[in-house]
Design an enzyme around this catalytic site. Structure first.
Site, mmCIF file in Angstrom:
data_model
loop_
_atom_site.group_PDB
_atom_site.id
_atom_site.type_symbol
_atom_site.label_atom_id
_atom_site.label_comp_id
_atom_site.label_asym_id
_atom_site.label_seq_id
_atom_site.Cartn_x
_atom_site.Cartn_y
_atom_site.Cartn_z
ATOM 1 N N HIS A 269 -52.350 -34.259 -73.796
ATOM 2 C CA HIS A 269 -51.226 -34.064 -74.710
ATOM 3 C C HIS A 269 -51.298 -32.669 -75.344
ATOM 4 O O HIS A 269 -50.344 -31.888 -75.286
ATOM 5 C CB HIS A 269 -51.269 -35.144 -75.799
ATOM 6 C CG HIS A 269 -50.165 -35.056 -76.807
ATOM 7 N ND1 HIS A 269 -49.022 -35.811 -76.717
ATOM 8 C CD2 HIS A 269 -50.022 -34.291 -77.914
ATOM 9 C CE1 HIS A 269 -48.221 -35.518 -77.741
ATOM 10 N NE2 HIS A 269 -48.806 -34.588 -78.479
ATOM 11 N N GLU A 270 -52.462 -32.355 -75.903
ATOM 12 C CA GLU A 270 -52.605 -31.062 -76.590
ATOM 13 C C GLU A 270 -52.507 -29.897 -75.609
ATOM 14 O O GLU A 270 -52.027 -28.832 -75.958
ATOM 15 C CB GLU A 270 -53.916 -31.003 -77.387
ATOM 16 C CG GLU A 270 -54.000 -31.998 -78.555
ATOM 17 C CD GLU A 270 -52.834 -31.920 -79.544
ATOM 18 O OE1 GLU A 270 -52.331 -30.813 -79.781
ATOM 19 O OE2 GLU A 270 -52.421 -32.980 -80.058
ATOM 20 N N HIS A 273 -49.017 -28.766 -75.374
ATOM 21 C CA HIS A 273 -48.638 -27.856 -76.466
ATOM 22 C C HIS A 273 -49.232 -26.463 -76.209
ATOM 23 O O HIS A 273 -48.583 -25.450 -76.422
ATOM 24 C CB HIS A 273 -49.177 -28.378 -77.803
ATOM 25 C CG HIS A 273 -48.458 -29.589 -78.336
ATOM 26 N ND1 HIS A 273 -47.097 -29.611 -78.546
ATOM 27 C CD2 HIS A 273 -48.914 -30.813 -78.722
ATOM 28 C CE1 HIS A 273 -46.753 -30.803 -79.056
ATOM 29 N NE2 HIS A 273 -47.834 -31.553 -79.152
ATOM 30 N N GLU A 299 -42.877 -31.206 -78.449
ATOM 31 C CA GLU A 299 -43.361 -32.543 -78.120
ATOM 32 C C GLU A 299 -42.967 -32.925 -76.690
ATOM 33 O O GLU A 299 -43.688 -33.652 -76.012
ATOM 34 C CB GLU A 299 -42.821 -33.546 -79.155
ATOM 35 C CG GLU A 299 -43.567 -34.847 -79.259
ATOM 36 C CD GLU A 299 -45.045 -34.750 -79.634
ATOM 37 O OE1 GLU A 299 -45.519 -33.678 -80.056
ATOM 38 O OE2 GLU A 299 -45.735 -35.765 -79.470
HETATM 39 ZN ZN ZN Z 1 -47.815 -33.479 -80.048
#
Ligand code: ZN
Length: 512
Positions: A269-270, A273, A299
């Site tokens: 997830h990170e 980003h 997101e």
């Molecule tokens: Zn996030």
């Protein structure tokens, strides 16, 4: 031409001033990063003061009338340039930020930030004691301040300005019907899955030694394309990513030895980003354009890598043999199909951050609706826990055991404000599906690359279409540009139906 050449020194002056302000902002981020990773707790009080000092300097420098003067003088220059050129975009985005910053009196910002600290502390205590009434008066004040903050801006719906801070261009009139439709489609899907035989995911909850988890996670994010020469990964209790420059992007993770999913999927997830921040065009470095455009697009990138890629069967065709080799005693008897089902198990749980892809948006929409009701004055803070529990009963069929697992589970309302806090999470999922669908349609080779552990093509397409632009485009502009359509729930719903009809061996076409 003469007006333009006369304007160029003004443009450079604006850019230089903005870079100085940006440097102060980055210094604040470094202090924040340090506080949440390595700073001893003894530093907390002084760190709060250091950050407040820098924040004040940055705010003063940005709201200086000279900035307004420069923006006014550059209007003609801006008009003479292509709309999405770096120069025109920098002027346009700065003007927007400036207008937003000067509308809110600095005394109000100081009052809000002071209250946020006190409310956060009250929340920590109330949450640990499972007693909402301890934080209720503080949250009532937060609601008042949130309404006051909105009142500094013109609006159609009181939540609009608060949503606009984080997702520019999104409004209640766009989001309400979109979420209504999404909820109507998701509820029956979640219902059918809940009545199917449950998936056994016990393989994920064995003992997974921390060092091995970190090593495997690192190899995965490196393979995906995180550049360790231009970033690093550290541990923290609440994972986040922050960018100090295009050449220095910090991501964080946390490891649970009895839960395999946590570290790996939060890292993927990170990394979504982080890739976004590492992929911004170097031309934008040091300017306010050099970051992801807004919370929902950011997101969308993290959820795209975490879920659409990281929880796909193709991804594990490549990685599962390696994973089995590292965790032989834990996984030698678990087939890839069983593992893939386990990491995609759907459960109606009370906690948003533990939710699967099917129920996650239901959690978010409950919060969004409650925020609107409070801001509109239709729901009082006193009645919030009851309204929360009723919504959970209605949409997820469960009632939280207590308010710590219910209305107090997320920090957002207690540490920030009420309004604009949650829509980005649901939008991120919708946008991720819409963008991914368009990318695969453009080049189907992307999915074959994933099965071979080759993410270059996907990364390049995301960089070309999204990452490199930084803040030049708003979310709606970007979605239209990349997918040729405005935001819609269809790609997400068809992604969910395809994926979960396979995993649960169901036919949603008949029930929908
Ligand atoms: Zn996030």
């Amino acid at each position: 031409m003469s007006t333009i050449s006369l304007c160029e020194p003004k443009y450079l002056e604006l850019k230089n001033r903005l870079t100085q302000i940006q440097d102060l902002e980055v210094a604040i981020s470094v202090l924040n990063w340090d506080q949440t990773t390595y700073m001893p707790t003894g530093g907390t009080f002084a760190r709060g003061r250091q950050i407040a000092t820098l924040r004040k300097f940055a705010h003063e420098k940005f709201t200086d009338p000279n900035i307004y003067q420069l923006l006014e003088e550059l209007r003609a220059y801006e008009k003479s340039l292509p709309y999405y050129s770096t120069e025109a975009s920098l002027i346009r985005v700065t003007r927007r930020d400036y207008e937003r910053a000067v509308r809110v009196p600095s005394e109000f910002m100081a009052k809000l930030s002071q209250h946020q600290t006190v409310c956060y502390e009250a929340w920590v205590k109330a949450k640990s004691l499972k007693n909402f009434s301890l934080v209720q008066p503080y949250l009532e004040k937060t609601l008042e301040l949130s309404q006051e903050l909105a009142s500094f801006f013109p609006y159609k719906h009181i939540a609009d300005p608060l949503i606009d801070f984080v997702d520019e261009g999104m409004t209640v009139s766009i989001l309400r019907p979109l979420f209504k439709e999404l909820r109507q489609k998701l509820l029956p899907i979640a219902e059918v899955i809940a009545s199917a035989p449950p998936i056994d995911d016990s393989c994920l909850y064995q003992h997974y030694p921390k060092e091995k988890q970190l090593k495997f996670g690192r190899s995965v994010i490196e393979r995906i394309g995180f550049d360790f020469q231009r970033g690093r990964q550290d541990e923290t209790p609440h994972p986040f990513t922050s960018s100090f420059s295009i050449g220095d992007v910090r991501m964080t993770t946390r490891v649970y030895e009895n839960n395999f999913s946590e570290a790996l999927f939060s890292s993927i997830h990170e990394v979504g980003h982080a890739l976004y921040e590492q992929g911004i065009s170097p031309e934008l470095e040091g300017t306010p354009l050099a970051k992801g455009t807004c919370s929902s697009i950011h997101e969308s990138q993290s959820r795209l890598w975490e879920n659409i890629v990281g929880r796909s069967r193709g991804f594990w065709e490549y990685f599962y043999p390696q994973l089995q080799g590292i965790f032989l005693p834990q996984l030698s008897r678990v087939s890839i199909s069983e593992f893939h089902q386990a990491i995609n198990k759907v459960v109606k749980s009370p906690i948003r951050t533990d939710a699967d892809e099917v129920t996650y948006n239901l959690h978010v929409m409950i919060r969004f609706n409650l925020e609107l009701a409070m801001l509109e004055g239709k729901l009082s803070v006193k009645d919030l826990p009851e309204a929360w529990n009723e919504s959970y009963k209605k949409d997820l069929g469960i009632v939280p055991a207590n308010d710590s697992e219910g209305v107090m589970q997320d920090v957002h309302w207690y540490g920030e404000m009420i309004g604009g806090m949650f829509q980005g999470y649901a939008l991120g999922n919708l946008i991720a599906a819409q963008i991914y669908e368009a990318i695969v349609k453009f080049d189907p080779e992307v999915t074959f690359g994933i099965e071979r552990g080759n993410f270059t093509l996907l990364r390049q397409l995301l960089k070309q279409n999204i990452y490199q632009h930084g803040r030049k485009y708003t979310a709606n502009e970007l979605i239209n540009q990349v997918t040729g359509k405005s935001l819609s729930i269809e790609p997400f719903i068809s992604y969910i139906q395809d994926k979960y009809s396979n995993i649960y061996n169901l036919n949603f076409a008949i029930i929908a």
